[in-house]
Design an enzyme around this catalytic site. Structure first.
Site, mmCIF file in Angstrom:
data_model
loop_
_atom_site.group_PDB
_atom_site.id
_atom_site.type_symbol
_atom_site.label_atom_id
_atom_site.label_comp_id
_atom_site.label_asym_id
_atom_site.label_seq_id
_atom_site.Cartn_x
_atom_site.Cartn_y
_atom_site.Cartn_z
ATOM 1 N N LYS A 127 0.845 -1.204 0.000
ATOM 2 C CA LYS A 127 0.000 0.000 0.000
ATOM 3 C C LYS A 127 0.872 1.241 0.000
ATOM 4 C CE LYS A 127 -3.882 -2.309 2.189
ATOM 5 N NZ LYS A 127 -4.564 -2.746 3.405
ATOM 6 N N GLN A 168 -4.841 -1.288 9.561
ATOM 7 C CA GLN A 168 -4.790 -2.634 8.970
ATOM 8 C C GLN A 168 -5.441 -3.652 9.909
ATOM 9 O OE1 GLN A 168 -3.764 -3.274 5.881
ATOM 10 N NE2 GLN A 168 -3.940 -5.492 6.000
ATOM 11 N N ASP A 222 -11.124 3.097 3.788
ATOM 12 C CA ASP A 222 -11.544 1.695 3.726
ATOM 13 C C ASP A 222 -13.057 1.574 3.539
ATOM 14 O OD1 ASP A 222 -9.657 -0.392 3.931
ATOM 15 O OD2 ASP A 222 -9.307 0.006 6.057
HETATM 16 N N1 GUN Z 1 -6.904 -6.521 6.015
HETATM 17 C C1 GUN Z 1 -7.102 -7.235 4.872
HETATM 18 N N2 GUN Z 1 -7.704 -6.466 3.934
HETATM 19 C C2 GUN Z 1 -7.875 -5.247 4.486
HETATM 20 C C3 GUN Z 1 -8.420 -4.026 4.002
HETATM 21 O O1 GUN Z 1 -8.896 -3.903 2.862
HETATM 22 N N3 GUN Z 1 -8.402 -2.981 4.873
HETATM 23 C C4 GUN Z 1 -7.917 -3.097 6.138
HETATM 24 N N4 GUN Z 1 -7.965 -2.023 6.927
HETATM 25 N N5 GUN Z 1 -7.407 -4.215 6.620
HETATM 26 C C5 GUN Z 1 -7.385 -5.277 5.789
#
Ligand code: GUN
Length: 294
Positions: A54, A98, A121
């Site tokens: 990311k 996350q 998100d």
């Molecule tokens: N963990 C796995 N996929 C995601 C996501 O799209 N966003 C977040 N915040 N955590 C994740």
């Protein structure tokens, strides 16, 4: 018949290039550099890889990307204080905590503490609710990426029968809202649905997001259907290595479907590309400027 393979990797690369152009326009026209901060608590190896990706892809698109790493023993109050600091920071337009979080932390409370305008998100109840009632919202990245792939493949989705297997807040539920918004007739099935194979066989669009390796078999698929496989299951390959498989048995499905996303290289790369797109949208909304066409 062999299905078209939907190349999510190529589509995501195109989307990232469009986001980079939007960031360039934000800078040139408004002196605005979209900023994204990702918070990682603990040392989960998969999360570390996701977070690194990311950050790298955000930086490549010209987004001011930051990462906050907290140790696995971090308490709820400490994490909430970090989120409050990011909410108050005008250079941070997007906040992503996350998941999963360590067991001592209440993930729902943390998501609830994120400023909904910075919730890139789309997990905050305000954004989930706005999506459900058809108001502009930050939309969860993976389902938004799936919708982009579907519209690119099929054009207008109106009237199509869509079946989603999986009811998570992150994928299944927002996917259902997005497909309803696109005028599909939507069924949300899940691991306890009776006669799941018969439900799946009715689908013009089948979205698999149930987290069970290769659960959806070839005979469950309507000939010519478009299959979107959100699953990412790591299986032991027997030689000390692992292999990644989806929730759909690809080898069988590819002989029946009209189009299908592979795993890897289908939905996966879309999630981060959409996150970057959401960050630009969030930055423009916070600055009160139009989102550049890109
Ligand atoms: N963990 C796995 N996929 C995601 C996501 O799209 N966003 C977040 N915040 N955590 C994740």
């Amino acid at each position: 018949m062999t299905a078209d393979i939907i190349d999510g990797k190529a589509f995501a690369a195109g989307l990232r290039a469009r986001v980079a152009a939007q960031v360039g326009e934000c800078r040139a026209r408004h002196g605005l550099t979209p900023g994204l901060t990702v918070v990682l608590v603990g040392e989960d190896p998969a999360s570390q890889v996701y977070v690194r990706n990311k950050g790298r892809q955000a930086a490549e698109a010209g987004i001011a990307s930051n990462e906050i790493r907290l140790d696995a023993g971090t308490g709820q109050a400490e994490l909430l204080a970090v989120v409050a600091g990011l909410n108050a920071d005008p250079a941070v337009h997007g906040i992503l905590v996350q998941l999963p979080l360590p067991p001592q932390i209440d993930a729902a409370a943390v998501i609830d503490a994120i400023d909904p305008a910075k919730d890139v998100d789309g997990f905050h109840v305000r954004n989930a609710g706005r999506l459900a009632v058809g108001l502009p919202a930050m939309v969860s990245c993976t389902p938004r990426g799936c919708l982009m792939l579907l519209e690119d493949q099929l054009g207008d989705l109106s009237g199509l029968d869509a079946v989603i297997v999986g009811r998570s807040n992150i994928v299944g539920k927002p996917m259902a809202q997005l497909l309803l918004g696109a005028n599909c007739t939507v069924t949300t099935a899940h691991s306890r649905t009776r006669g799941l194979d018969a439900h799946c066989r009715r689908a013009d669009i089948l979205v698999a997001a149930v987290g069970r390796p290769e659960m959806i078999r070839g005979p469950w698929i309507k000939p010519g259907a478009t299959v979107i496989d959100v699953g990412m299951n790591r299986l032991d390959a027997g030689n000390g290595k692992t292999r990644l498989v989806g929730d759909v048995c690809f080898a069988e499905a590819v002989e029946v479907a009209g189009a299908i996303t592979p795993v890897p290289g289908g939905v996966g790369p879309m999630t981060v590309a959409v996150l970057l797109s959401n960050t630009v949208t969030a930055a423009c909304r916070q600055a009160g400027v139009e989102v550049p066409a890109g």
